[in-house]
Design a protein around this motif. Structure first.
Motif, mmCIF file in Angstrom:
data_model
loop_
_atom_site.group_PDB
_atom_site.id
_atom_site.type_symbol
_atom_site.label_atom_id
_atom_site.label_comp_id
_atom_site.label_asym_id
_atom_site.label_seq_id
_atom_site.Cartn_x
_atom_site.Cartn_y
_atom_site.Cartn_z
ATOM 1 N N MET A 1 23.192 27.543 34.727
ATOM 2 C CA MET A 1 23.326 26.249 34.068
ATOM 3 C C MET A 1 21.956 25.836 33.522
ATOM 4 O O MET A 1 20.970 25.843 34.239
ATOM 5 N N ALA A 2 21.918 25.464 32.243
ATOM 6 C CA ALA A 2 20.664 25.045 31.618
ATOM 7 C C ALA A 2 20.339 23.610 32.014
ATOM 8 O O ALA A 2 21.227 22.784 32.193
ATOM 9 N N HIS A 3 19.073 23.334 32.140
ATOM 10 C CA HIS A 3 18.605 21.990 32.449
ATOM 11 C C HIS A 3 17.843 21.476 31.235
ATOM 12 O O HIS A 3 16.658 21.731 31.092
ATOM 13 N N ASN A 4 18.537 20.775 30.360
ATOM 14 C CA ASN A 4 17.951 20.305 29.106
ATOM 15 C C ASN A 4 17.676 18.805 29.094
ATOM 16 O O ASN A 4 17.411 18.238 28.048
ATOM 17 N N ILE A 5 17.786 18.179 30.241
ATOM 18 C CA ILE A 5 17.564 16.741 30.299
ATOM 19 C C ILE A 5 16.076 16.453 30.122
ATOM 20 O O ILE A 5 15.231 17.093 30.737
ATOM 21 N N ILE A 6 15.773 15.473 29.274
ATOM 22 C CA ILE A 6 14.385 15.063 29.038
ATOM 23 C C ILE A 6 14.179 13.726 29.739
ATOM 24 O O ILE A 6 14.971 12.803 29.557
ATOM 25 N N THR A 7 13.139 13.646 30.527
ATOM 26 C CA THR A 7 12.782 12.376 31.160
ATOM 27 C C THR A 7 11.346 12.023 30.771
ATOM 28 O O THR A 7 10.500 12.900 30.644
ATOM 29 N N VAL A 8 11.101 10.744 30.582
ATOM 30 C CA VAL A 8 9.781 10.278 30.162
ATOM 31 C C VAL A 8 9.483 8.983 30.914
ATOM 32 O O VAL A 8 10.306 8.075 30.920
ATOM 33 N N ASN A 9 8.314 8.912 31.539
ATOM 34 C CA ASN A 9 7.967 7.649 32.193
ATOM 35 C C ASN A 9 7.106 6.799 31.262
ATOM 36 O O ASN A 9 6.722 7.236 30.183
ATOM 37 N N GLU A 10 6.788 5.589 31.696
ATOM 38 C CA GLU A 10 6.091 4.641 30.826
ATOM 39 C C GLU A 10 4.683 5.066 30.432
ATOM 40 O O GLU A 10 4.110 4.515 29.496
ATOM 41 N N ASN A 11 4.124 6.046 31.111
ATOM 42 C CA ASN A 11 2.765 6.496 30.801
ATOM 43 C C ASN A 11 2.740 7.769 29.968
ATOM 44 O O ASN A 11 1.672 8.292 29.685
ATOM 45 N N GLU A 12 3.896 8.263 29.593
ATOM 46 C CA GLU A 12 3.959 9.509 28.835
ATOM 47 C C GLU A 12 4.246 9.234 27.363
ATOM 48 O O GLU A 12 4.751 8.177 27.004
ATOM 49 N N GLY A 13 3.954 10.202 26.544
ATOM 50 C CA GLY A 13 4.137 10.081 25.105
ATOM 51 C C GLY A 13 2.818 9.740 24.444
ATOM 52 O O GLY A 13 1.969 9.078 25.019
ATOM 53 N N GLN A 14 2.656 10.213 23.229
ATOM 54 C CA GLN A 14 1.422 9.969 22.488
ATOM 55 C C GLN A 14 1.416 8.555 21.921
ATOM 56 O O GLN A 14 2.390 8.120 21.301
ATOM 57 N N THR A 15 0.309 7.819 22.132
ATOM 58 C CA THR A 15 0.163 6.458 21.621
ATOM 59 C C THR A 15 -0.786 6.483 20.427
ATOM 60 O O THR A 15 -1.893 7.010 20.518
ATOM 61 N N LEU A 16 -0.307 5.899 19.319
ATOM 62 C CA LEU A 16 -1.051 5.937 18.060
ATOM 63 C C LEU A 16 -1.172 4.552 17.449
ATOM 64 O O LEU A 16 -0.224 3.761 17.492
ATOM 65 N N ALA A 17 -2.329 4.269 16.867
ATOM 66 C CA ALA A 17 -2.496 3.072 16.038
ATOM 67 C C ALA A 17 -2.072 3.466 14.629
ATOM 68 O O ALA A 17 -2.618 4.412 14.050
ATOM 69 N N VAL A 18 -1.073 2.757 14.103
ATOM 70 C CA VAL A 18 -0.539 3.056 12.775
ATOM 71 C C VAL A 18 -0.438 1.743 12.008
ATOM 72 O O VAL A 18 0.287 0.843 12.430
ATOM 73 N N VAL A 19 -1.145 1.612 10.914
ATOM 74 C CA VAL A 19 -1.186 0.420 10.057
ATOM 75 C C VAL A 19 -1.367 -0.882 10.844
ATOM 76 O O VAL A 19 -0.833 -1.921 10.481
ATOM 77 N N GLY A 20 -2.133 -0.846 11.916
ATOM 78 C CA GLY A 20 -2.378 -2.034 12.726
ATOM 79 C C GLY A 20 -1.398 -2.226 13.869
ATOM 80 O O GLY A 20 -1.591 -3.088 14.719
ATOM 81 N N ASP A 21 -0.315 -1.444 13.896
ATOM 82 C CA ASP A 21 0.671 -1.489 14.972
ATOM 83 C C ASP A 21 0.329 -0.402 15.994
ATOM 84 O O ASP A 21 -0.506 0.469 15.732
ATOM 85 N N ILE A 22 1.007 -0.428 17.140
ATOM 86 C CA ILE A 22 0.864 0.629 18.144
ATOM 87 C C ILE A 22 2.222 1.293 18.323
ATOM 88 O O ILE A 22 3.210 0.621 18.650
ATOM 89 N N TYR A 23 2.282 2.596 18.091
ATOM 90 C CA TYR A 23 3.511 3.361 18.221
ATOM 91 C C TYR A 23 3.322 4.424 19.309
ATOM 92 O O TYR A 23 2.388 5.219 19.234
ATOM 93 N N ARG A 24 4.207 4.403 20.288
ATOM 94 C CA ARG A 24 4.197 5.452 21.327
ATOM 95 C C ARG A 24 5.390 6.352 21.079
ATOM 96 O O ARG A 24 6.542 5.900 21.098
ATOM 97 N N ILE A 25 5.108 7.599 20.812
ATOM 98 C CA ILE A 25 6.184 8.552 20.571
ATOM 99 C C ILE A 25 6.733 8.962 21.940
ATOM 100 O O ILE A 25 6.101 9.712 22.681
ATOM 101 N N ILE A 26 7.902 8.398 22.258
ATOM 102 C CA ILE A 26 8.523 8.651 23.555
ATOM 103 C C ILE A 26 9.141 10.041 23.582
ATOM 104 O O ILE A 26 8.921 10.810 24.510
ATOM 105 N N ILE A 27 9.937 10.330 22.578
ATOM 106 C CA ILE A 27 10.563 11.643 22.423
ATOM 107 C C ILE A 27 10.243 12.116 21.011
ATOM 108 O O ILE A 27 10.562 11.423 20.036
#
Length: 163
Positions: A1-27
């Protein structure tokens, strides 16, 4: 059985400043085979991108906190906490702006992925919650931004395009 579930906690994902906003790429699209991407957006008062369109991407927003004004060619919509806005594929010009006095918080899903890579290309990595001022867009900087945007299927319009 494949395990393809993705889990992300609040400290994961890349955080970027974009046009004055903050975007965190969760997935990212890299994690979903390009099927979709999920982006956590923090938008300061007055913040948000200018008018733009992306014909091949469906973009949806869920407002967690704040008041966001969405402008489209069809009109203006004020999205408050709990509101949902869907920009379907097809390339309708749209933009959004935080019209409140506090930081707005949205969750954005794009289908297929691709905007996440665009944000990585134009954004500046920052610590979570760290805002940078919007970049000054000289003619040269604007030309470069338009070129990068086009590479990722975006078309940018003048700031006053939607009135």
């Amino acid at each position: 059985m494949a395990h393809n579930i993705i889990t992300v906690n609040e400290n994961e994902g890349q955080t970027l400043a974009v046009v004055g906003d903050i975007y965190r790429i969760i997935i990212s699209g890299k994690q979903t085979g390009g099927a979709y991407a999920v982006i956590d957006m923090l938008v300061p008062p007055g913040g948000g991108p200018g008018p733009h369109a992306h014909a091949d991407i469906q973009e949806s927003f869920y407002v967690i906190e704040g008041e966001i004004q969405f402008k489209t060619e069809g009109g203006i919509y004020k999205a408050e906490k709990g509101s949902f806005v869907n920009i379907p594929k097809g390339g309708e010009v749209h933009c959004f702006r935080n019209i409140s006095n506090t930081t707005a918080h949205m969750l954005c899903t794009v289908i297929p992925a691709g905007l996440d890579e665009f944000f990585e290309a134009i954004g500046t990595p920052v610590a979570p919650g760290s805002f940078l001022p919007p970049p000054v867009l000289t003619e040269e900087a604007l030309s470069k931004l338009k070129s990068v945007a086009e590479k990722y299927g975006q078309k940018l319009y003048p700031p006053d395009y939607l009135g």
